[in-house]
Scaffold this motif. Structure first.
Motif, PDB file in Angstrom:
ATOM      1  N   LYS A   1       0.815  -1.219   0.000  1.00  0.00           N
ATOM      2  CA  LYS A   1       0.000   0.000   0.000  1.00  0.00           C
ATOM      3  C   LYS A   1       0.846   1.264   0.000  1.00  0.00           C
ATOM      4  N   TYR A   2       2.182   1.106   0.118  1.00  0.00           N
ATOM      5  CA  TYR A   2       3.037   2.274   0.293  1.00  0.00           C
ATOM      6  C   TYR A   2       3.463   2.880  -1.035  1.00  0.00           C
ATOM      7  N   HIS A   3       3.679   4.189  -1.012  1.00  0.00           N
ATOM      8  CA  HIS A   3       4.202   4.913  -2.157  1.00  0.00           C
ATOM      9  C   HIS A   3       5.658   4.517  -2.384  1.00  0.00           C
ATOM     10  N   HIS A   4       6.114   4.614  -3.648  1.00  0.00           N
ATOM     11  CA  HIS A   4       7.465   4.133  -3.942  1.00  0.00           C
ATOM     12  C   HIS A   4       8.539   4.923  -3.189  1.00  0.00           C
ATOM     13  N   ASP A   5       8.308   6.225  -2.904  1.00  0.00           N
ATOM     14  CA  ASP A   5       9.283   7.000  -2.126  1.00  0.00           C
ATOM     15  C   ASP A   5       9.450   6.406  -0.725  1.00  0.00           C
ATOM     16  N   THR A   6       8.318   6.063  -0.103  1.00  0.00           N
ATOM     17  CA  THR A   6       8.355   5.499   1.253  1.00  0.00           C
ATOM     18  C   THR A   6       9.109   4.177   1.272  1.00  0.00           C
TER      19      THR A   6
ATOM     20  N   TRP B   1       9.176  -0.477 -10.127  1.00  0.00           N
ATOM     21  CA  TRP B   1      10.008   0.689 -10.422  1.00  0.00           C
ATOM     22  C   TRP B   1      11.468   0.359 -10.714  1.00  0.00           C
TER      23      TRP B   1
ATOM     24  N   GLU C   1       6.194   8.490 -11.485  1.00  0.00           N
ATOM     25  CA  GLU C   1       5.876   7.063 -11.376  1.00  0.00           C
ATOM     26  C   GLU C   1       5.433   6.552 -12.736  1.00  0.00           C
TER      27      GLU C   1
END
Length: 230
Positions: free
Chosen positions: A163-168, A217, A230
């Motif tokens: 569920k996390y964004h790729h930055d996180t 990614w 993204e």
């Protein structure tokens, strides 16, 4: 003399009970019940403690086991109360998931579709009390000793970390590579969760995050362009 007074009092009490039953019986449903030996005395004692007649005591007991079917308004009131309480319970596991599910139930009920009222063509799923009890025991165990490794891996398979964004995820993976899993967990907002086997848990979390990042990614070790779309 005391025995005589006791007999008179008992007779008087019985006469009051019969009068009340006769009064209540006018226009009310009546059903003859054969009581097992000794039960009448137990009911009489309970009624005396409660300060009411035997008839009222029996009706109160039956109301407990056979309550009226709740109306839609009753159900919605309880659902909305549960939502309000869940909103205040910051330490409750999966709080937002529960709130969303309750909100969806409320929305479905108020639409009046009542799809679950149609005859079922399969055997309906019943509430499994032993399974629920085991889940509660597992939750208490997790609070005391930490989340068991198998439970963590089961949740990971369900997409717990997807569920996390790729930055996180990239930040968290950097912390893992630097040997600082505590920082990685803070990045993922999992710092308050205790694990029964921390080292195994860290490896499982890092591995799944790495796989997820790579699938979507590319390599997490690749140079990172902060302006990358993204």
């Amino acid at each position: 003399m005391l025995d005589v007074k006791r007999e008179i009092a008992q007779c008087y009490q019985k006469s009051l009970e019969w009068m009340e039953m006769a009064k209540a019986g006018r226009g009310a449903d009546q059903f003859m019940v054969r009581l097992p030996e000794g039960m009448r005395d137990r009911i009489a004692k309970a009624a005396e403690r409660s300060g009411r007649s035997m008839n009222a005591e029996i009706v109160a007991a039956l109301e407990t086991f056979y309550p009226p079917e709740p109306t839609l308004e009753d159900v919605l009131e309880k659902v909305h109360t549960a939502i309000a309480q869940s909103n205040k319970a910051w330490g409750m596991p999966y709080r937002q998931t529960l709130i969303d599910a309750l909100d969806e139930l409320s929305d479905t009920l108020t639409k009046g579709l009542e799809v679950d009222q149609r005859p079922l063509v399969t055997v309906p799923v019943k509430f499994d009390l032993p399974e629920f009890s085991e889940r509660m025991r597992r939750w208490r165990r997790a609070k005391k000793y930490g989340v068991e490794q198998q439970d963590l891996e089961d949740e990971i398979k369900k997409g717990f970390l997807r569920k996390y964004h790729h930055d996180t995820i990239k930040f968290a993976l950097e912390h893992f590579r630097e040997g600082n899993p505590e920082k990685a967990l803070r990045q993922l907002k999992l710092a308050d969760i205790k694990f029964a086997e921390p080292e195994k848990a860290y490896r499982a979390i890092e591995s799944d995050l790495r796989d997820y990042f790579t699938e979507n990614w590319g390599s997490p070790e690749a140079p990172w362009d902060h302006d990358e779309e993204e």
